[in-house]
Design a protein around this motif. Sequence first.
Motif, mmCIF file in Angstrom:
data_model
loop_
_atom_site.group_PDB
_atom_site.id
_atom_site.type_symbol
_atom_site.label_atom_id
_atom_site.label_comp_id
_atom_site.label_asym_id
_atom_site.label_seq_id
_atom_site.Cartn_x
_atom_site.Cartn_y
_atom_site.Cartn_z
ATOM 1 N N MET A 170 0.789 -1.227 0.000
ATOM 2 C CA MET A 170 0.000 0.000 0.000
ATOM 3 C C MET A 170 0.822 1.277 0.000
ATOM 4 S SD MET A 170 -3.016 -1.073 -0.177
ATOM 5 C CE MET A 170 -4.278 -2.221 0.300
ATOM 6 N N GLY A 171 2.115 1.164 0.293
ATOM 7 C CA GLY A 171 2.923 2.367 0.400
ATOM 8 C C GLY A 171 2.479 3.201 1.579
ATOM 9 N N GLY A 172 2.619 4.524 1.450
ATOM 10 C CA GLY A 172 2.222 5.420 2.530
ATOM 11 C C GLY A 172 1.053 6.296 2.144
ATOM 12 N N ILE A 173 0.147 5.769 1.314
ATOM 13 C CA ILE A 173 -1.000 6.522 0.827
ATOM 14 C C ILE A 173 -2.200 6.294 1.751
ATOM 15 C CG2 ILE A 173 -2.496 7.001 -1.155
ATOM 16 C CD1 ILE A 173 0.465 7.524 -1.664
ATOM 17 N N PRO A 174 -2.652 7.305 2.472
ATOM 18 C CA PRO A 174 -3.765 7.116 3.425
ATOM 19 C C PRO A 174 -5.011 6.498 2.800
ATOM 20 C CG PRO A 174 -2.724 9.231 3.813
ATOM 21 C CD PRO A 174 -2.095 8.672 2.563
ATOM 22 N N LYS A 175 -5.334 6.885 1.569
ATOM 23 C CA LYS A 175 -6.528 6.359 0.904
ATOM 24 C C LYS A 175 -6.496 4.834 0.841
ATOM 25 C CE LYS A 175 -8.833 6.376 -3.635
ATOM 26 N NZ LYS A 175 -8.817 6.951 -5.004
ATOM 27 N N TYR A 176 -5.315 4.268 0.619
ATOM 28 C CA TYR A 176 -5.188 2.815 0.517
ATOM 29 C C TYR A 176 -5.033 2.174 1.888
ATOM 30 C CZ TYR A 176 -3.937 4.348 -4.218
ATOM 31 O OH TYR A 176 -3.924 4.962 -5.449
ATOM 32 N N LEU A 177 -4.289 2.827 2.769
ATOM 33 C CA LEU A 177 -4.059 2.268 4.101
ATOM 34 C C LEU A 177 -5.358 2.094 4.876
ATOM 35 C CD1 LEU A 177 -0.877 4.305 5.113
ATOM 36 C CD2 LEU A 177 -0.977 1.858 4.614
ATOM 37 N N ARG A 178 -6.310 3.008 4.659
ATOM 38 C CA ARG A 178 -7.588 2.918 5.374
ATOM 39 C C ARG A 178 -8.364 1.656 5.009
ATOM 40 N NH1 ARG A 178 -7.885 8.592 3.937
ATOM 41 N NH2 ARG A 178 -7.483 9.889 5.777
ATOM 42 N N LEU A 179 -8.065 1.080 3.865
ATOM 43 C CA LEU A 179 -8.791 -0.102 3.401
ATOM 44 C C LEU A 179 -8.259 -1.394 4.023
ATOM 45 C CD1 LEU A 179 -8.980 0.838 -0.398
ATOM 46 C CD2 LEU A 179 -10.808 1.043 1.292
ATOM 47 N N TRP A 180 -7.060 -1.333 4.583
ATOM 48 C CA TRP A 180 -6.421 -2.528 5.138
ATOM 49 C C TRP A 180 -7.091 -2.908 6.448
ATOM 50 C CZ3 TRP A 180 -2.470 -5.008 2.488
ATOM 51 C CH2 TRP A 180 -1.809 -6.040 3.158
ATOM 52 N N ALA A 181 -7.604 -4.117 6.538
ATOM 53 C CA ALA A 181 -8.309 -4.572 7.742
ATOM 54 C C ALA A 181 -7.334 -5.231 8.717
ATOM 55 C CB ALA A 181 -9.418 -5.550 7.359
ATOM 56 N N ASP A 182 -7.252 -4.709 9.943
ATOM 57 C CA ASP A 182 -6.283 -5.261 10.893
ATOM 58 C C ASP A 182 -6.732 -6.586 11.496
ATOM 59 O OD1 ASP A 182 -8.274 -4.389 12.559
ATOM 60 O OD2 ASP A 182 -7.058 -2.960 13.674
ATOM 61 N N ASN A 183 -7.961 -6.994 11.197
ATOM 62 C CA ASN A 183 -8.424 -8.297 11.683
ATOM 63 C C ASN A 183 -8.325 -9.384 10.607
ATOM 64 O OD1 ASN A 183 -10.425 -7.283 10.051
ATOM 65 N ND2 ASN A 183 -12.123 -7.819 11.424
ATOM 66 N N ARG A 184 -7.671 -9.058 9.500
ATOM 67 C CA ARG A 184 -7.442 -10.039 8.439
ATOM 68 C C ARG A 184 -5.954 -10.295 8.274
ATOM 69 N NH1 ARG A 184 -11.054 -8.113 3.215
ATOM 70 N NH2 ARG A 184 -13.097 -8.860 3.930
ATOM 71 N N ARG A 185 -5.612 -11.477 7.824
ATOM 72 C CA ARG A 185 -4.223 -11.783 7.505
ATOM 73 C C ARG A 185 -3.813 -11.028 6.243
ATOM 74 N NH1 ARG A 185 -3.962 -18.083 7.003
ATOM 75 N NH2 ARG A 185 -1.774 -17.593 6.593
ATOM 76 N N THR A 186 -2.504 -10.867 6.076
ATOM 77 C CA THR A 186 -1.982 -10.153 4.906
ATOM 78 C C THR A 186 -2.496 -10.778 3.617
ATOM 79 O OG1 THR A 186 0.029 -9.461 6.078
ATOM 80 C CG2 THR A 186 0.125 -9.522 3.667
ATOM 81 N N ARG A 187 -2.486 -12.090 3.549
ATOM 82 C CA ARG A 187 -2.942 -12.784 2.339
ATOM 83 C C ARG A 187 -4.369 -12.407 1.987
ATOM 84 N NH1 ARG A 187 -5.655 -17.697 1.171
ATOM 85 N NH2 ARG A 187 -4.817 -18.823 -0.650
ATOM 86 N N GLU A 188 -5.248 -12.393 2.982
ATOM 87 C CA GLU A 188 -6.652 -12.107 2.719
ATOM 88 C C GLU A 188 -6.873 -10.639 2.351
ATOM 89 O OE1 GLU A 188 -8.773 -14.547 2.371
ATOM 90 O OE2 GLU A 188 -7.053 -15.823 2.858
ATOM 91 N N ASN A 189 -6.092 -9.749 2.953
ATOM 92 C CA ASN A 189 -6.188 -8.338 2.583
ATOM 93 C C ASN A 189 -5.801 -8.134 1.121
ATOM 94 O OD1 ASN A 189 -6.994 -6.260 4.608
ATOM 95 N ND2 ASN A 189 -5.485 -7.300 5.869
ATOM 96 N N ILE A 190 -4.702 -8.723 0.709
ATOM 97 C CA ILE A 190 -4.230 -8.556 -0.673
ATOM 98 C C ILE A 190 -5.230 -9.143 -1.658
ATOM 99 C CG2 ILE A 190 -2.447 -9.265 -2.323
ATOM 100 C CD1 ILE A 190 -0.414 -9.050 -0.038
ATOM 101 N N ILE A 191 -5.744 -10.320 -1.348
ATOM 102 C CA ILE A 191 -6.703 -10.963 -2.263
ATOM 103 C C ILE A 191 -7.985 -10.143 -2.368
ATOM 104 C CG2 ILE A 191 -8.199 -12.989 -2.567
ATOM 105 C CD1 ILE A 191 -5.882 -14.668 -1.360
ATOM 106 N N SER A 192 -8.508 -9.697 -1.233
ATOM 107 C CA SER A 192 -9.792 -8.988 -1.262
ATOM 108 C C SER A 192 -9.679 -7.597 -1.881
ATOM 109 C CB SER A 192 -10.380 -8.888 0.147
ATOM 110 O OG SER A 192 -9.559 -8.080 0.976
#
Length: 433
Positions: A170-192
């Motif tokens: 995601m880099g350091g872009i707030p628009k994208y970082l907000r979409l990352w769910a902290d209750n999901r594993r990295t794999r599931e975040n990337i896939i979704s």
Amino acid sequence: MFIGRKDEKKQLENAFGGEHNNLLVLYGREGIGKTSFLFNFCEDKRYFYYNAIEITPAMQEKRFAKIEKEISEYAVSGKVVLIIDEFRYFSDEMLNEKIIGLLDNENLKIMIILVSSSVNWVENSMVNEARSIARRLTGIMKLKDLSFREAVEWYPKISVEDCVLMRSVMGGIPKYLRLWADNRRTRENIISLLLTKGSVLENEAEFFLKLELRELAAYNAILIALAGGKYKLNDIYAETGFSRAKISVYLKNLIEMDIVEKVNMAYVRHYDKTQKGLYRIRDSFIRFYYAYVYPNRDLIEQGRGRQVYDEKILPDMPRFVRESFAEVAKEFLMILSRRGSLKAGYNDFRTWIGKTGTIDIVANDGEGSTLAAVCFYEERQADAEEIAAVKEMLSSAGLRCKEIFIFARAGFTDRARAMAQSEEIMTVAMSDL
């Protein structure tokens, strides 16, 4: 809660606190958080917000007249802030008449902040196309990616390792970082977020580039080549078939947009062992997109995003994430340097890519002191062999260092730590960050 941007906010507060009216330009790529940052700055102030949508000058003037009236009613009682978003859609005549008119009104105390999402336009065309305001500017500020330290404040529940992985995607872009769910594993975040048909970021990179560039097909080809490890002009030429002159022009445009960078290579005594003329994608999100998403669109369209992750991304993670890990390590060392916690005050941070290896960080203080750092992003602990390899690489480059750091994702074996200690090499596990 708003996180980060403390230095930028301080700059605006200092400008606002002055006696005179202010005219500033705040710019940065789409999604960087300009509007949120300004709303946070204005929390304790009387402010007016105007979004200059792309319409005819006559309609623009009619819309803006309403906010002019409100400003004239409130500004007499104290200083106000006027935010004009995407101000490039104002004609130069309107900028001259309306903006300069507000600044020169002796009855108003006002700070005007002109906002733009077009980095290319502000840095290359604004002075010519908006001459009336260029000479009246009292400040210009470019909003950049959030630092790693700022970004991880959003996710206190995520481990450092997962934060580095998130950064590489995601880099350091707030628009994208907000979409990352902290209750999901990295794999599931990337896939979704990226590998599912119709996902929110599936076409994001192309949409972003279309806002700034023409001939998107050519830029796509160059970015795919760079994301695939083709870092030299000749390699990009062989991959794309474009002329070297054409590639150079496109790379220049991408550099001006902060998407690509020419590698800022450190000078070493054995310079003949240095790889020269290298380019790479500096925007993490764009780099990930063109490494894994865009080339595999056919599989994603068929609903095979999990296959893309398991077969294309996961095996390549050590190579891909190392670059982001090195950026995090550099930020860590820069903080230590500013605090005076290192043996010298290093202010020039570069990298060195040789013909047989890479020294991720080479820092100098301008007075002869050098620091070198190498990052290992492997699942296993770094052993004594890695310590020896670093020493050999430094010798090959001809670097004489006052300080040497080795960063490792999984930490170090006891043998490696003992060897590093005997050689006065600092070892830092990822968890220590």
